[in-house]
Design an enzyme around this catalytic site. Structure first.
Site, PDB file in Angstrom:
ATOM      1  N   HIS A 185      45.219  43.000  80.855  1.00  0.00           N
ATOM      2  CA  HIS A 185      44.506  43.135  79.592  1.00  0.00           C
ATOM      3  C   HIS A 185      44.148  44.609  79.343  1.00  0.00           C
ATOM      4  CE1 HIS A 185      43.829  38.837  80.401  1.00  0.00           C
ATOM      5  NE2 HIS A 185      43.731  38.721  79.095  1.00  0.00           N
ATOM      6  N   ASP A 195      53.076  36.973  76.488  1.00  0.00           N
ATOM      7  CA  ASP A 195      51.629  37.066  76.624  1.00  0.00           C
ATOM      8  C   ASP A 195      51.119  37.793  75.388  1.00  0.00           C
ATOM      9  OD1 ASP A 195      49.087  36.862  77.691  1.00  0.00           O
ATOM     10  OD2 ASP A 195      49.619  37.706  79.638  1.00  0.00           O
TER      11      ASP A 195
END
Length: 390
Positions: free
Chosen positions: A232, A305
């Site tokens: 992230h 993702d």
């Protein structure tokens, strides 16, 4: 610039993809096909390949109106909800009903991350049940058997279905080979380091969701469990820590016909990355590994993702990310839109993919191939036949 990308590579990549930069169109409908290019069919096929988040939690919010219009016109094929969209049970059901009644054909994917533990968007704070993390499920004798786990995840799936969801971005099938991994091990998101345990409990998760007619998405291929960083925030390099055994859950689940979709992570490994420090999520090697009939032999839907994660967002525009991922072999590109909060993001991505087909950067066969897989999955969902094999 992220330290994970060398300046030379970044310059080469940006030059290669410079044509993908597009200007957002202001209207909330499918981007027009450039003169002399394509057809309404191409427009419709590309729409199915886009899954986006959106700002707002009420039908009167501008972001909700915009994304519903995009669903209605086929600009996007689904949405993913985040905590910003979820405040209480009644509000959530009303919001999802509003989105599902957009008269889109086929029905859109309505997705969410509901793993249990620290990653569950539906929780006691917004009126739902609390579910244990994957790590706790594997350790607790009352959950750890396949039958007990299936009962537990059956309750989770029932709540999701009642709210109106038809896709859960789980289970996590990463092996917990680095317990201090900040995004997997440290957050209890893995069922463990033993591939047999992970496979067994992931199978229970999938079967329970299929019984509730909810699509599951196994993640994060080829394996995020050994990483030392959170993708992230920046690209996770697993070149020296990843092991072949991390593919075992994917192989076993595929053999048993239990994989509906697979999410490719923002991970670097030379075996799954086309260029040095390019993530698997933007590389053709990763989808080829999944599709290889002599290896994993997966013929279902491949998803990215979140393309807003720090591992990729600072190096490319959203348009560039979408084109590169689809060209590599991804069928559905996912944009959380949590940071950007841009109502027209789906339109931008749609237009970028159309333009890429028109100028030859994307082949029509790549779009058709992705569309066919997505439609096959949506047809199984519509007929309530998820329990069937591919």
């Amino acid at each position: 610039m992220s330290s994970r990308f060398s300046p030379a590579f970044a310059l080469k990549a940006l030059l290669t993809l410079s044509l993908a930069v597009c200007v957002a169109v202001p209207a909330p409908y499918a981007a027009p096909i450039p003169a002399g290019c394509g057809s309404k069919r191409l427009d419709r096929m590309i729409g199915q390949m886009i899954l986006v988040g959106f700002p707002g939690d009420d039908e009167n919010d501008a972001g909700v109106k915009a994304v519903r219009a995009q669903l209605n016109k086929g600009t996007i094929g689904g949405v993913v909800l985040f905590p910003e969209n979820i405040h209480r049970r009644k509000q959530l059901k009303h919001l999802i009903a509003f989105l599902r009644n957009a008269h889109s054909n086929p029905r859109p994917f309505i997705a969410v991350d509901q793993e249990g533990g620290k990653v569950q968007r539906l929780n006691p704070w917004n009126g739902f049940k609390w579910f244990p993390s994957a790590a706790k499920v594997a350790r607790d004798p009352s959950y750890a058997s396949p039958a007990a786990a299936e009962r537990l995840y059956g309750e989770m799936a029932a709540e999701l279905a009642d709210a109106g969801f038809n896709m859960n971005l789980g289970p996590v099938v990463d092996l917990n080979t680095n317990p201090r991994n900040p995004v997997i091990g440290a957050r209890g998101r893995s069922f463990g380091a033993d591939p047999d345990v992970v496979t067994s409990l992931a199978a229970s998760f999938i079967k329970a969701h299929r019984a509730a007619n909810i699509v599951t998405v196994a993640k994060h291929f080829p394996g995020h469990g050994s990483s030392a960083v959170d993708s992230h925030k920046r690209l996770a390099d697993v070149a020296k820590t990843w092991h072949e055994v991390e593919l075992k859950p994917y192989r076993r689940l595929a053999e048993d016909g239990l994989l509906d979709a697979v999410m490719i992570g923002h991970l670097y490994h030379p075996r799954f990355s086309d260029l040095e420090e390019l993530p698997a999520s933007l590389s053709a090697k990763a989808p080829r590994a999944l599709r290889n009939t002599n290896w994993l032999d997966f013929d279902g839907v491949i998803m990215s993702d979140d393309m807003e994660m720090g591992a990729v967002r600072d190096e490319f525009t959203p348009e560039q990310l979408a084109v590169k991922a689809v060209k590599a072999g991804t069928d559905i590109v996912v944009f959380s839109n949590v940071q950007a909060e841009e109502p027209q993001l789906g339109v931008r991505i749609h237009r970028a993919l159309v333009k890429a087909v028109c100028d030859g950067r994307l082949s029509r066969s790549r779009i058709t191939d992705a569309y066919d897989r997505i439609m096959k999955l949506k047809q199984r969902l519509e007929r309530k036949e998820l329990a069937g094999t591919w």
